[in-house]
Design a protein around this motif. Sequence first.
Motif, mmCIF file in Angstrom:
data_model
loop_
_atom_site.group_PDB
_atom_site.id
_atom_site.type_symbol
_atom_site.label_atom_id
_atom_site.label_comp_id
_atom_site.label_asym_id
_atom_site.label_seq_id
_atom_site.Cartn_x
_atom_site.Cartn_y
_atom_site.Cartn_z
ATOM 1 N N GLU A 108 5.034 6.226 -3.693
ATOM 2 C CA GLU A 108 5.924 6.198 -4.907
ATOM 3 C C GLU A 108 4.849 6.666 -6.062
ATOM 4 N N LYS A 109 3.880 5.944 -6.189
ATOM 5 C CA LYS A 109 3.190 6.166 -7.431
ATOM 6 C C LYS A 109 2.091 7.316 -7.454
ATOM 7 N N LYS A 110 1.525 7.476 -6.454
ATOM 8 C CA LYS A 110 0.616 8.831 -6.225
ATOM 9 C C LYS A 110 1.257 10.095 -5.598
ATOM 10 N N GLY A 111 2.233 9.845 -4.820
ATOM 11 C CA GLY A 111 3.054 10.913 -4.137
ATOM 12 C C GLY A 111 4.284 11.415 -4.759
ATOM 13 N N ASN A 112 4.906 10.538 -5.514
ATOM 14 C CA ASN A 112 6.316 10.725 -6.123
ATOM 15 C C ASN A 112 7.543 10.631 -5.115
ATOM 16 N N ILE A 113 7.330 9.813 -4.193
ATOM 17 C CA ILE A 113 8.210 10.033 -2.868
ATOM 18 C C ILE A 113 8.955 8.567 -3.052
ATOM 19 N N LYS A 114 10.091 8.460 -3.334
ATOM 20 C CA LYS A 114 10.814 7.354 -3.503
ATOM 21 C C LYS A 114 11.064 6.683 -2.046
ATOM 22 N N ILE A 115 10.613 5.580 -1.952
ATOM 23 C CA ILE A 115 10.997 4.666 -0.491
ATOM 24 C C ILE A 115 12.148 3.954 -0.712
ATOM 25 N N LYS A 116 13.333 4.324 0.116
ATOM 26 C CA LYS A 116 14.678 3.774 -0.154
ATOM 27 C C LYS A 116 14.636 2.457 0.707
ATOM 28 N N SER A 117 13.900 2.467 1.897
ATOM 29 C CA SER A 117 13.678 1.087 2.790
ATOM 30 C C SER A 117 12.545 1.224 3.758
ATOM 31 N N ASN A 140 0.982 -1.156 0.085
ATOM 32 C CA ASN A 140 0.011 0.129 0.056
ATOM 33 C C ASN A 140 0.810 1.305 -0.027
ATOM 34 N N LEU A 141 1.849 1.553 0.779
ATOM 35 C CA LEU A 141 2.698 2.496 1.018
ATOM 36 C C LEU A 141 3.616 2.689 -0.362
ATOM 37 N N CYS A 142 3.876 1.607 -0.821
ATOM 38 C CA CYS A 142 4.613 1.616 -2.247
ATOM 39 C C CYS A 142 3.635 2.294 -3.391
ATOM 40 N N TYR A 143 2.373 1.870 -3.430
ATOM 41 C CA TYR A 143 1.607 2.407 -4.289
ATOM 42 C C TYR A 143 1.315 3.729 -4.173
ATOM 43 N N LEU A 144 1.001 4.171 -2.903
ATOM 44 C CA LEU A 144 0.670 5.515 -2.467
ATOM 45 C C LEU A 144 1.749 6.643 -2.428
#
Length: 173
Positions: free
Chosen positions: A108-117, A102-106
Amino acid sequence: MKFEIDVSGSDIFHDDYVICIANGEGIVKGFKFNKMLSDELVQKWVRGKYKYKHSAHKQGIFKVRLYCIIVYNLFKHIKDCKEVELYICKDFHGRENEITQNLCYLLEKKGNIKIKSITYEKLPNDSDAHWYAYMMHKDKYNKLPTYIDIKIEEIELFLYKFNVIPKGRKTEP
């Protein structure tokens, strides 16, 4: 940027449940559920308005989605946040994969915030996220400057069935 995420309260459907993010360097954002919001979300879920089927078995999935939607909305209120390392308190036992997805979708895809870890761990009692979540939960007058106002419409954008688009929206978010 390193962020910790923690909650305080007995259940996401109960009054005064708090979700808080903090980076340990002065950025603290949180959201507190109130009875009216919780009741409306649950009533709509029970009536089948959302894509998540209502049942005792599916309740955990719905709670995780709500949690992640709130986290996403909290991050929307942080300027210049482009990349994050997340340290998430283990508040939803056995739901780590769902939270990650869910966080990867929301984010990264919707918020344009890269999750490093993403790391799931028990946060120390002196962590900012833990401390502020607790303080916000106990704050009966909502006087802390850390609150973010999130409207039900912002939450519902990611709950509706694909074939049901709220009035005023042209497409699914």
